[in-house]
Scaffold this motif. Sequence first.
Motif, PDB file in Angstrom:
ATOM      1  N   VAL A  57       0.866  -1.188   0.000  1.00  0.00           N
ATOM      2  CA  VAL A  57       0.000   0.000   0.000  1.00  0.00           C
ATOM      3  C   VAL A  57       0.896   1.229   0.000  1.00  0.00           C
ATOM      4  O   VAL A  57       2.006   1.211   0.571  1.00  0.00           O
ATOM      5  N   ARG A  58       0.412   2.299  -0.629  1.00  0.00           N
ATOM      6  CA  ARG A  58       1.098   3.586  -0.506  1.00  0.00           C
ATOM      7  C   ARG A  58       0.053   4.690  -0.376  1.00  0.00           C
ATOM      8  O   ARG A  58      -1.066   4.575  -0.902  1.00  0.00           O
ATOM      9  N   ALA A  59       0.432   5.738   0.331  1.00  0.00           N
ATOM     10  CA  ALA A  59      -0.478   6.844   0.628  1.00  0.00           C
ATOM     11  C   ALA A  59      -0.335   7.936  -0.427  1.00  0.00           C
ATOM     12  O   ALA A  59       0.696   8.058  -1.103  1.00  0.00           O
ATOM     13  N   VAL A  60      -1.375   8.767  -0.542  1.00  0.00           N
ATOM     14  CA  VAL A  60      -1.418   9.823  -1.548  1.00  0.00           C
ATOM     15  C   VAL A  60      -1.879  11.111  -0.883  1.00  0.00           C
ATOM     16  O   VAL A  60      -2.857  11.109  -0.119  1.00  0.00           O
ATOM     17  N   ASN A  61      -1.183  12.205  -1.142  1.00  0.00           N
ATOM     18  CA  ASN A  61      -1.711  13.542  -0.882  1.00  0.00           C
ATOM     19  C   ASN A  61      -1.320  14.455  -2.031  1.00  0.00           C
ATOM     20  O   ASN A  61      -0.759  14.001  -3.035  1.00  0.00           O
ATOM     21  N   ALA A  62      -1.598  15.745  -1.894  1.00  0.00           N
ATOM     22  CA  ALA A  62      -1.355  16.656  -3.017  1.00  0.00           C
ATOM     23  C   ALA A  62       0.119  16.745  -3.356  1.00  0.00           C
ATOM     24  O   ALA A  62       0.488  17.045  -4.503  1.00  0.00           O
ATOM     25  N   ALA A  63       1.005  16.470  -2.379  1.00  0.00           N
ATOM     26  CA  ALA A  63       2.431  16.566  -2.652  1.00  0.00           C
ATOM     27  C   ALA A  63       2.943  15.391  -3.466  1.00  0.00           C
ATOM     28  O   ALA A  63       3.977  15.490  -4.125  1.00  0.00           O
ATOM     29  N   GLY A  64       2.241  14.263  -3.441  1.00  0.00           N
ATOM     30  CA  GLY A  64       2.669  13.129  -4.231  1.00  0.00           C
ATOM     31  C   GLY A  64       2.311  11.815  -3.573  1.00  0.00           C
ATOM     32  O   GLY A  64       1.509  11.756  -2.625  1.00  0.00           O
ATOM     33  N   LEU A  65       2.915  10.726  -4.065  1.00  0.00           N
ATOM     34  CA  LEU A  65       2.667   9.385  -3.575  1.00  0.00           C
ATOM     35  C   LEU A  65       3.834   8.960  -2.687  1.00  0.00           C
ATOM     36  O   LEU A  65       5.008   9.215  -3.002  1.00  0.00           O
ATOM     37  N   SER A  66       3.491   8.281  -1.613  1.00  0.00           N
ATOM     38  CA  SER A  66       4.509   7.805  -0.694  1.00  0.00           C
ATOM     39  C   SER A  66       5.234   6.610  -1.287  1.00  0.00           C
ATOM     40  O   SER A  66       4.857   6.080  -2.340  1.00  0.00           O
ATOM     41  N   GLU A  67       6.277   6.182  -0.562  1.00  0.00           N
ATOM     42  CA  GLU A  67       6.918   4.925  -0.917  1.00  0.00           C
ATOM     43  C   GLU A  67       5.963   3.778  -0.610  1.00  0.00           C
ATOM     44  O   GLU A  67       5.042   3.909   0.204  1.00  0.00           O
ATOM     45  N   PHE A  68       6.187   2.648  -1.297  1.00  0.00           N
ATOM     46  CA  PHE A  68       5.347   1.487  -1.015  1.00  0.00           C
ATOM     47  C   PHE A  68       5.661   0.950   0.380  1.00  0.00           C
ATOM     48  O   PHE A  68       6.809   1.003   0.868  1.00  0.00           O
ATOM     49  N   SER A  69       4.621   0.431   0.987  1.00  0.00           N
ATOM     50  CA  SER A  69       4.820  -0.229   2.270  1.00  0.00           C
ATOM     51  C   SER A  69       5.560  -1.543   2.056  1.00  0.00           C
ATOM     52  O   SER A  69       5.804  -1.969   0.923  1.00  0.00           O
ATOM     53  N   GLN A  70       5.937  -2.183   3.171  1.00  0.00           N
ATOM     54  CA  GLN A  70       6.524  -3.507   3.066  1.00  0.00           C
ATOM     55  C   GLN A  70       5.475  -4.495   2.564  1.00  0.00           C
ATOM     56  O   GLN A  70       4.276  -4.323   2.795  1.00  0.00           O
ATOM     57  N   ASP A  71       5.938  -5.515   1.865  1.00  0.00           N
ATOM     58  CA  ASP A  71       5.009  -6.517   1.350  1.00  0.00           C
ATOM     59  C   ASP A  71       4.367  -7.271   2.507  1.00  0.00           C
ATOM     60  O   ASP A  71       5.008  -7.537   3.540  1.00  0.00           O
ATOM     61  N   SER A  72       3.101  -7.612   2.298  1.00  0.00           N
ATOM     62  CA  SER A  72       2.388  -8.382   3.314  1.00  0.00           C
ATOM     63  C   SER A  72       2.830  -9.836   3.280  1.00  0.00           C
ATOM     64  O   SER A  72       3.559 -10.274   2.372  1.00  0.00           O
ATOM     65  N   GLU A  73       2.394 -10.585   4.268  1.00  0.00           N
ATOM     66  CA  GLU A  73       2.612 -12.018   4.254  1.00  0.00           C
ATOM     67  C   GLU A  73       1.775 -12.640   3.147  1.00  0.00           C
ATOM     68  O   GLU A  73       0.676 -12.172   2.851  1.00  0.00           O
ATOM     69  N   PRO A  74       2.250 -13.712   2.489  1.00  0.00           N
ATOM     70  CA  PRO A  74       1.433 -14.354   1.441  1.00  0.00           C
ATOM     71  C   PRO A  74       0.154 -14.923   2.037  1.00  0.00           C
ATOM     72  O   PRO A  74       0.128 -15.387   3.173  1.00  0.00           O
ATOM     73  N   ILE A  75      -0.895 -14.876   1.265  1.00  0.00           N
ATOM     74  CA  ILE A  75      -2.172 -15.437   1.676  1.00  0.00           C
ATOM     75  C   ILE A  75      -2.803 -16.136   0.487  1.00  0.00           C
ATOM     76  O   ILE A  75      -2.746 -15.640  -0.642  1.00  0.00           O
ATOM     77  N   GLU A  76      -3.351 -17.313   0.734  1.00  0.00           N
ATOM     78  CA  GLU A  76      -4.039 -18.062  -0.316  1.00  0.00           C
ATOM     79  C   GLU A  76      -5.484 -17.588  -0.393  1.00  0.00           C
ATOM     80  O   GLU A  76      -6.157 -17.432   0.635  1.00  0.00           O
ATOM     81  N   VAL A  77      -5.935 -17.354  -1.602  1.00  0.00           N
ATOM     82  CA  VAL A  77      -7.285 -16.822  -1.798  1.00  0.00           C
ATOM     83  C   VAL A  77      -8.282 -17.959  -1.615  1.00  0.00           C
ATOM     84  O   VAL A  77      -8.406 -18.850  -2.467  1.00  0.00           O
ATOM     85  N   GLN A  78      -8.964 -17.946  -0.491  1.00  0.00           N
ATOM     86  CA  GLN A  78     -10.020 -18.905  -0.187  1.00  0.00           C
ATOM     87  C   GLN A  78     -11.081 -18.190   0.624  1.00  0.00           C
ATOM     88  O   GLN A  78     -10.824 -17.171   1.258  1.00  0.00           O
ATOM     89  N   ALA A  79     -12.275 -18.768   0.591  1.00  0.00           N
ATOM     90  CA  ALA A  79     -13.369 -18.165   1.338  1.00  0.00           C
ATOM     91  C   ALA A  79     -13.101 -18.288   2.831  1.00  0.00           C
ATOM     92  O   ALA A  79     -12.641 -19.329   3.317  1.00  0.00           O
ATOM     93  N   ALA A  80     -13.387 -17.238   3.548  1.00  0.00           N
ATOM     94  CA  ALA A  80     -13.196 -17.243   4.991  1.00  0.00           C
ATOM     95  C   ALA A  80     -14.309 -18.040   5.665  1.00  0.00           C
ATOM     96  O   ALA A  80     -15.425 -18.144   5.156  1.00  0.00           O
ATOM     97  N   ILE A  81     -13.983 -18.625   6.799  1.00  0.00           N
ATOM     98  CA  ILE A  81     -14.959 -19.394   7.568  1.00  0.00           C
ATOM     99  C   ILE A  81     -15.629 -18.451   8.552  1.00  0.00           C
ATOM    100  O   ILE A  81     -14.967 -17.711   9.285  1.00  0.00           O
ATOM    101  N   ALA A  82     -16.961 -18.508   8.560  1.00  0.00           N
ATOM    102  CA  ALA A  82     -17.735 -17.688   9.486  1.00  0.00           C
ATOM    103  C   ALA A  82     -18.911 -18.512   9.973  1.00  0.00           C
ATOM    104  O   ALA A  82     -19.229 -19.575   9.418  1.00  0.00           O
ATOM    105  N   ALA A  83     -19.520 -18.047  11.013  1.00  0.00           N
ATOM    106  CA  ALA A  83     -20.706 -18.736  11.525  1.00  0.00           C
ATOM    107  C   ALA A  83     -21.815 -18.648  10.492  1.00  0.00           C
ATOM    108  O   ALA A  83     -21.932 -17.664   9.763  1.00  0.00           O
TER     109      ALA A  83
END
Length: 1677
Positions: A813-839
């Motif tokens: 993720v990176r933030a934006v304001n009128a002065a410009g775009l920030s540096e990118f954040s650190q990469d997140s942990e990998p996650i497998e795309v699957q449906a979440a379990i809920a009640a």
Amino acid sequence: MMSLPFYQRHHDHYDRAYRHKALQSTVSQYQKETKRKSAVYAQGSTAYARGSAAYRHASAADFSLDSSAAYSHGSSAYDLESAAYSYGSQAYDHSAAQSKRSAAYSLDSESLSKSSAAYSHGSESINKLAAAYRLGSETYSLGLKDSNLMIEDQSYKMSPKAKRAKQNLVSEDKENEAIDYSVPIFTGREVSVSGITDTEEERIKESAAYVAKRNLFATGEGVSVSKVAKSTSEEEHREKKSRKVAIRESAERVALKKTLEETQAFHKKLNQDKLLHAPEFVIEPRSHTIWEKQNVKFHCSVAGWPAPRVTWYKNNVPINVQTHPGKYIIESQYGLHSLEISTCDFDDTAQYRASAMNVKGEISAYASLVVKRYKGEIDASLLHAGSVSMPLGFGVTPHGYASRFEISFVDKFDVAFGREGETMSLGCTVVINPDIKRFKPDIEWYRNGVLITPSKWVQMHWSGERATLTLTHANKEDEGLYTLRVVMGDYYEEYSNYVFVQDADAEIPGAPGAPLDVQCLDANKDYVIVSWKQPAVDGGNPILGYFIDRCEVGTTHWTQCNETPVKFARFPVTGLIEGRSYIFRVRAVNKAGISLPSRVSEPVAALDPADRARLRSHPSAPWTGQIIVTEEEPAEGVVPGPPTDLQVIEATKNYVVLSWKPPGQRGHEGIMYFVEKCVAGTEDWQRVNTEIPVKSPRFAVFDLAEGKSYCFRVRCCNSAGIGEPSEATEPTVVDDKLDIPKAPGRIMPTRNTDTSVVVTWTEPPDAKELVGYYIESSVVGSGRWEPCNNNPVKGTRFICHGLTNGEKYIFRVRAVNAAGLSEFSQDSEPIEVQAAIAAPSPPYDIMVLESVRDSMVLGWKQPKATGGTEVTGYYVNYREVVDGVPGKWMEANIKAISERAYRIQNLKENMVYQFQVAAANLAGVGTPSLPSQPFKCEEWTIAVPGPPHDVTCTEVRKDSLVLLWKEPVYTGRSPIAGYYVDMKETQAKEEHWRSVNEKLLQKKFLKIGGLKEGMSYVFRVRATNQAGVGKPSDVTDPVIAETRPGTKEVVVDVDDNGVISLNFECDQMSPNSKFVWSKNYEPIEDDSRLNIDTKGGKSKATFKDLGEDDLGIYSCVVTDTDGVSSSHTIDEEEMKRLLALSHERKFPTVPLASELAVEILEKGEVRFWLQAEKLSGNAKANFVFNDKEIFNGEKYKMKMDQKTGLVEMIMDKLEDKDEGTYTFQLQDGKATNQSSLVLIGDVFKKLQDEADFQRKEWHRKQGPHFVDKLGWEVTDDCNVMLKCKVANIKKETHIVWYKDDREIMVDEEHDFKDGVCTLLISEFSKKDAGTYEVILKDDRGKDSSELKLKDTAFADLMNEVCRRIALSATDLKIQSTAEGIRLYSYVNYYVEDLRVGWVHNDTQIRFTDRVKTGVTGEQIWLQINEPTPQDKGKYTMELFDGKTGHKKTVDLSGQAFDEAFAEFQRLKQAAIAEKNRARVLGGLPDVVTIQEGKALNLSCTVWGDPTPEVSWLKNEKSFVSDANCILKFESGKNVSFTISAVSTLDSGKYSIVVKNKYGTETSDVTVIVISVSGQTDTVQGHNQNNISASKKKKTMTAIKRKEGEKKDFIKPHVEEIIATEEKPDPNEIPTAETEKDTKSNQKAAKMTGGKTAVAEMVPQPTESFDRQGKKPLEKKP
């Protein structure tokens, strides 16, 4: 009394279709009451006049009393009666408040007190509108026609009822209390009327009255203040004005007229350019919902100067009244614009737009029209284009119809993905229960929580059932969370989903994406600040900056505002022209190139904010030409003071923006500003804008040195000079005050659905003015990052959609304001795309399946959302309900139950209970369901069974589904005999339930077919026993008949070992999904016959020994999916097929694509062949003949192709010894096969003959030969052409034609270029019958082809010839002759085989001497001699070609018959005249040459009836018989001419003239007498070469000429014979004696070598004549 909205008060016709009768009756009563009260106050004006001398000076105040009286009752009648006066009489009080009261206006009168108290009820709002009336008074004096409507509109806008109620100086509670002051009332009206005057004269009077009385009031005359009490009584009688009052009013008019003239002269000097301003809607058009066939009218009122031009649009398309005559009526009068649509239909449902434009800009207002189709309930006769009769209060709110509206969404829009420039559409079907047709919902769309309004970018539509939103040209600004809100009164439901818009493909590879969300901030007279958002895509290279472009509204020319790119996402644009409107766009640039431009901003006008605010508050003043006149005299020559509150509001590396406030001391005229700067710490002030002063209190300073510190100050200037400078600002460093934000932290992805992930993060530290965040995702290991959003999102949580199920992703993720775009954040942990379990979600539709004294059996439906894993069980709670008051919930079961039916024990008999059920899975126990309906615990004694339960739908396809259910818990008094299944469309009413099965079902499942694709259905099941049909089950959830993408079916398979199995595959499985196999929809518990093996997304059910016990329906359901299921039926036929296939796989054979076959090749060779479906490289073949193997050699050529599976054997020739059985044996590994062919007897003989023939044919074709044998065709000219097609021809090849063995000589040799030989036979007939033969030959051989045209073949040919001849026949024509009337037609040519028949008036004609037919050449005719009226009618010529008939018809009646008959009569008379006229039959020569002294004797025969008269002429002069010349006429026919001795005097031209009543004819003879001495005494006939032939003159009688002038249908052929003369030889002097007979004359001509005269045939328009023969001269003795 009911208070009405403005549009119903002033425009009663606006909304009649929506008012019920009670409401209209209320309005009508209200209007009557208003008029009655107006009359009361009008009558009371006399009393007012008597009580106050001041009033006598202003008796025209009646109208003010009328208006104030209406207002004093606190109803909307104030607007009806005095809205127009809001610019008039209300302003008087404002004038009075600013000046001294005059003693002349005595307030001692009680009637004046009454009126003043009533009027003061609204005095405060009147005071506020006094200035507006001064504007309006000028309009009246100028006579503007649109003033009355504008006054109505302004009174509504400036004095709405809600505000007016709060501004009353005298409240309703204190109406009867005395007040210590009163307000004098002025009016410019002298009569009691309501509304605004319509004539120019009345406007002038009203304006003049106001001016005079205002001046009078300002002087303080006649005004006094006293305390008065308001009386509750009203005067009922009005007396006439006194003579004194009338005289005074007359005198006042004269003074007022003079004042008016002075006012008009003043306004002519005003500069109207200062009044210009852009259009603005005072009243916007209102949306309507109407029934079909009604009329609707949109109204709007627009302010602006010059007067704006209004254009109406339908769905952004201009409405053309000319192309839809009578459909649309567009009117514009007095500033009120309207669009009327007549007889609306469903296609008129659209968004309508009114666009107002003038030189200052353009503005639009939108309104929607929904046309509803009537479906019932209301009498259609009421739904006309007027009003609909409805109960009072109907359609106002939903209260009273239902305690709650159930709003549900069907066919909802999913997460949508699009690209810039594409058209995207979101839609949702809305189901509302109960469905009240006359109360419709409000449909609202939101983007990121902000209400969306229709525009050129967004279109909305509501059909009554489905709501749609269309993005006509998607941009990244359109990305966001879209919410559909359906509002029904106080209730509403929402449905939301996200829309993603990707960047369009860049024109330059590697260029960045387009900026977005361009907005205009802080607009002023000559500059505006433009802001935007940076794009998410930089094209792989950092963005260097942005270019800002501007375009003046109304043009298409874009101008770049900055020369070098700016990095800051805000930029001040200067150099604007005051009063003009602009739009802006932004482009990003990197080292690869420039991006596409952003979406343009909204138009912004270069105006002072104060002017803009003033225009918003008084939008109509410039439009109507009204001018605000203040009492303050302009201050001239005042040098402005210094500006105040100077500050730096924005500082960047590129510019500094200053802001200040205008000075307090500035004079009346406008001021401008000079900006000065200096380096901090010095006093070296430099003027920044040296050339053009600044008009706005804002300014952007450029060209500053980065990093330096500056101070700024501002000076004001006007015509009087330049003022003192303002205080200098604090030192300001030229650098970005706003820093680029730091990178966000703690990126945390979590599972959401099988295609989306929820990403959260923390806000960067010390972040200022954040615009939002951009999120990017990447598949682990790919190294490629893709944007998840293209429009910055606010907040620290975002759902990334469009991911691939099962893949692992990382996010940043990176933030934006009128002065410009920030540096990118650190990469997140990998996650497998699957449906979440809920009640799981709550179960629903709880129902009682059985009830006894102390227990009840409940059933329910499973949750709609299982939470990503299967439901493990259910928990049931119950509570007692005593007298409608529910008690405390109690648990019915401690351990979860797996079934959706449960018996609750230990209940109290006759007690009422409520129940709720909660589902549980691995995530926990879900939310309990809503409490069920109250059920009474009592013994069921009904005889019929209870309802089936657990009714579910599976295997849903586009035209079918399978319905499953469980038997009722309560069976009734007898066993269940079967089931009935009912169905209906979801939206259909209850009476539309229909039974699916007519016969009882014994099983508890049913496959229902015949569904309509895309249609939604619901189902229910009823059980039956001997007592009857029981209660139906609960209705299923709506099911849409559709085959979802990716749907797979159960596939039956037999492997190479003969094993039979059922296979099912699923690619939509979740981690907890399972394959569940069942037989006849019952779980398979016995695994002795079936072995089930599941691996990953595939499951196989293998039969151990397929037999009759295995017959049934095998189905497979995948749990924890969206209903993935399929089935396969194994019946007896399927079982036999599978067993046969299994046996074949166990004991394989080489499959044959074709059995052994034989064919004859081109050279007569015999080919035996077969083809296997598939052969390996090790396949072998054996060839057997009569049980004896044969091998490859000279006689047998054998070959096998393993690739194609082709096995063949070729024999050069079939001999008698080759008769027998041929067998091919194949072996391919374990598989074997063979195929045999028996060739004996007739089969062998036929094959042998065919081979011999083919061999001969091949040899024949080695030389010239015929490809197509000789045939015939009939040409369009009805000729017969014999033709054949040949091949293998060369130059030396000859072709010879024969008929009946006799060669036919052909003139031309055929060149064979086209390979076709032809013989043309013209006018084919019976003589051409015979045998035709054509022979081709050259050195390589010859070939022949024969064609017999005899008997049947000849008849067929003649039929075709006759058909072509019949088709060539021309239309029948009519010809008159001397004998009668002839009908005729021409054909190409005629043959006897063509049978001709004639029909007269549908009756076959019988031919007689009078009526006969015939053929002359190519003419086929019907002759009608001596026609009579009975011959009239329609004549048809029938031509029969032997097979079909052809007809040609002509109508011989009416004028056609009359003209033909008249022509026949004329020709008949002409023929009689020609026959009987006088004529010279013969005997006279043309020229006679004779020697002098000889005797000349000429004779001829004449004829005529009656006998003609004969006379002679010499040289055109009459002469008679004398001694020298003897003329005789004997027996009425013989004429003689004799001269005994000719002399040269007798030379000349002699003419005999014969004449009778039918005509006259003249015959000429030239006599040449030659003087010759010493010659023999002989006379010789003249050589023909020396005879000058003369024309025989033919004279017609006058009767014949007249008859000849008549028009013939076809003129008879006439010719004239003309003899040409040749000069005689001068050396030859022929002598001859004239003979009397023609034969002697011819002999004499031959003896002298004479030549016959040359005759020329010349056609003539009338009769033909016979030439008179010449007799030779007789030689005298």
